[in-house]
Each structure stands twice: as structure tokens, then as C-alpha cells.
Design an enzyme around this catalytic site. Structure first.
Site, short mmCIF file in Angstrom:
data_model
loop_
_atom_site.label_atom_id
_atom_site.label_comp_id
_atom_site.label_asym_id
_atom_site.label_seq_id
_atom_site.Cartn_x
_atom_site.Cartn_y
_atom_site.Cartn_z
N GLY A 50 1.10 -0.97 -0.11
CA GLY A 50 0.05 0.01 0.00
C GLY A 50 0.73 1.18 0.15
N GLU A 51 0.81 1.95 0.91
CA GLU A 51 1.59 3.46 1.09
C GLU A 51 2.16 3.23 2.44
OE1 GLU A 51 2.22 5.02 -1.70
OE2 GLU A 51 3.88 6.17 -0.37
N SER A 52 3.50 3.16 2.54
CA SER A 52 4.18 3.06 3.92
C SER A 52 3.74 4.32 4.79
CB SER A 52 5.16 2.45 3.63
OG SER A 52 6.30 3.46 3.15
N CYS A 82 6.17 -5.26 0.49
CA CYS A 82 6.12 -4.06 -0.20
C CYS A 82 6.20 -2.91 0.90
CB CYS A 82 5.45 -4.14 -1.30
SG CYS A 82 5.76 -3.07 -2.65
N ARG A 109 12.88 3.19 -1.19
CA ARG A 109 11.61 3.13 -1.76
C ARG A 109 11.24 3.32 -3.50
NH1 ARG A 109 7.84 7.43 1.45
NH2 ARG A 109 6.34 6.12 0.31
N ILE A 138 5.41 -4.28 -7.66
CA ILE A 138 4.64 -2.80 -8.05
C ILE A 138 5.01 -1.66 -7.24
CG2 ILE A 138 2.22 -2.01 -7.77
CD1 ILE A 138 1.23 -5.06 -7.57
N HIS A 174 4.78 -8.90 -4.17
CA HIS A 174 3.34 -9.26 -3.99
C HIS A 174 2.97 -10.64 -3.87
CE1 HIS A 174 1.93 -5.03 -3.31
NE2 HIS A 174 3.07 -4.90 -4.04
N GLU A 176 0.70 -12.30 -2.40
CA GLU A 176 -0.65 -12.46 -2.13
C GLU A 176 -1.45 -12.62 -3.48
OE1 GLU A 176 0.90 -9.55 -1.73
OE2 GLU A 176 0.00 -8.14 -2.53
N1 GLN Z 1 5.86 2.61 -3.11
C1 GLN Z 1 5.02 2.25 -1.86
C2 GLN Z 1 5.63 2.70 -0.36
O1 GLN Z 1 6.67 3.39 -0.58
C3 GLN Z 1 5.03 0.84 -1.89
C4 GLN Z 1 4.27 0.16 -2.90
C5 GLN Z 1 3.51 -1.00 -2.64
O2 GLN Z 1 3.46 -1.64 -1.56
N2 GLN Z 1 3.17 -1.68 -3.84
O3 GLN Z 1 4.86 2.77 0.53
#
Ligand code: GLN
Length: 195
Positions: A50-52, A82, A109, A138, A174, A176
Site C-alpha cells: 500500500g503506502e508505507s 512491499c 522506496r 509494484i 506481492h 498475495e
Molecule cells: N511505494 C510504496 C511505499 O513506498 C510501496 C508500494 C507497494 O506497496 N506496492 O509505501
């Protein structure tokens, strides 16, 4: 086997796919973790992609951050993918964003750049029951350094992409999205063995 249900951190990101993967991997029950008290119910935890930065901020806002870090330090088996890996990392290049810091790695990242935002490629792991899988990347982070306690279980062009340090497992890709969820199956077997 641990009798406690598997958990998925469900604040943000692709937690639904992980919940499905855990069920496909044989978990009898999966809890989507959104509250502090749920951390006491689970026997293992997946932290999704997701987005860390957003996940770190939400963990803080919901008062779960310290409790989660304590549970991991006390041995909760955790699997970050990720963004989940970034959240677990001790060092994030050029960033002071909130992180749990329980995995002795340095990450960069979005390391594969805009041209190749996402790609997939065969990844051969050192885990016999997982073997070779389709690695789906991704906007993936890149692991630049690993500490001495970190075991590298798979690489892509020399970079670690699946690592483990004690009860903390993490992947830059990923798993999952794989049919049959072989990596989740392996993770649950570690968790059940008390790893
Ligand atoms: N770019 C996202 C991050 O820095 C990670 C990308 C992802 O989880 N698919 O959090």
C-alpha cells in the site's frame, strides 16, 4: 500449531488479497486488524502493500504503533510485503517517516523507477516448499543492505527480495497475488512452529 487466528493489518492497502491468501494457505480464521485490542487476539500478522507513510501515520493515530512494535519484539510472527517491508525496516534511505524498525535492513522506496513501475519475473527462493514463483513487483522497494542477522531467501539481480530475521519475514514483491498462496503457506508453517 498456534491456535490463534492469523491477522492482516487492515488500515490501508491490499489487505483483502492477503486475507484471501491466508485462507487459501490453510488459515482457519483471519482477523482484519484495525484496533488495538485485536493485536491480542492474533497469532501472526501480515502487513500488506500500500503506502508505507499512510500506514505508519494511521498506526500512530489509532494508538497501535507502540503495542504492535512491542508484540513483534516479543516474538509475534510478522510478514511484511512491499510497503509492509518498508514499515518494518530499520533504515529508509532519505526518509524520516514512521517505521517499526524491527528488521535490520536499509531500503530505498520506489527503487525501480517510473519506466518500470511494475513488472513480474520468476523468483527462485531457497525455500523448498515454495521453490520458484512469479514475483510481482509494484512500485517496489529495493533492499540496499542487510544486517548480519538477516537471512536472504531470494534475490532478483543480486538484490534481496525475500528476507527473514527471527520472527520477522518480508518481501519486496506481492506474494498475495499468487494462486495457492505458497509463500503465505510457508509463513503460516513458521508461525505455527512458533518461529
Ligand atoms: N511505494 C510504496 C511505499 O513506498 C510501496 C508500494 C507497494 O506497496 N506496492 O509505501
Amino acid at each position: 500449531m498456534s491456535m490463534r487466528p492469523a491477522g492482516v493489518l487492515a488500515l490501508q492497502g491490499d489487505y483483502e488479497a492477503h486475507a484471501k491468501a491466508l485462507l487459501a494457505a490453510g488459515a482457519s480464521r483471519v482477523i482484519e486488524v484495525r484496533r488495538l485490542d485485536q493485536l491480542d487476539e492474533i497469532g501472526s500478522l501480515v502487513i500488506p502493500g500500500g503506502e508505507s507513510t499512510v500506514m505508519g501515520m494511521l498506526l500512530d493515530r489509532f494508538g497501535m504503533f507502540d503495542a504492535l512494535r512491542n508484540r513483534i519484539e516479543q516474538g509475534l510472527p510478522v510478514f511484511g510485503t512491499c510497503a509492509g517491508l518498508i514499515l518494518l525496516a530499520r533504515r529508509i534511505e532519505g526518509s524520516d517517516q514512521t517505521r517499526l524498525g524491527v528488521l535490520d535492513v536499509t531500503v530505498r522506496r520506489n527503487a525501480y523507477g517510473r519506466q518500470v513501475d511494475s513488472f513480474h519475473t520468476d523468483i527462485t527462493t531457497d525455500i523448498p516448499e515454495v521453490s520458484t514463483i512469479d514475483g510481482i513487483f509494484i512500485r517496489a522497494p529495493r533492499i540496499l543492505e542487510t544486517g548480519p542477522g538477516v537471512q536472504v531467501l531470494a534475490r532478483y539481480h543480486g538484490d534481496p527480495v525475500l528476507v527473514r530475521e527471527g520472527n520477522v519475514t518480508a518481501a519486496t514483491f506481492h506474494p498475495e497475488l499468487l494462486p495457492g498462496a505458497p509463500v503465505h503457506r510457508w509463513f503460516l508453517s513458521l508461525a505455527g512452529a512458533g518461529a
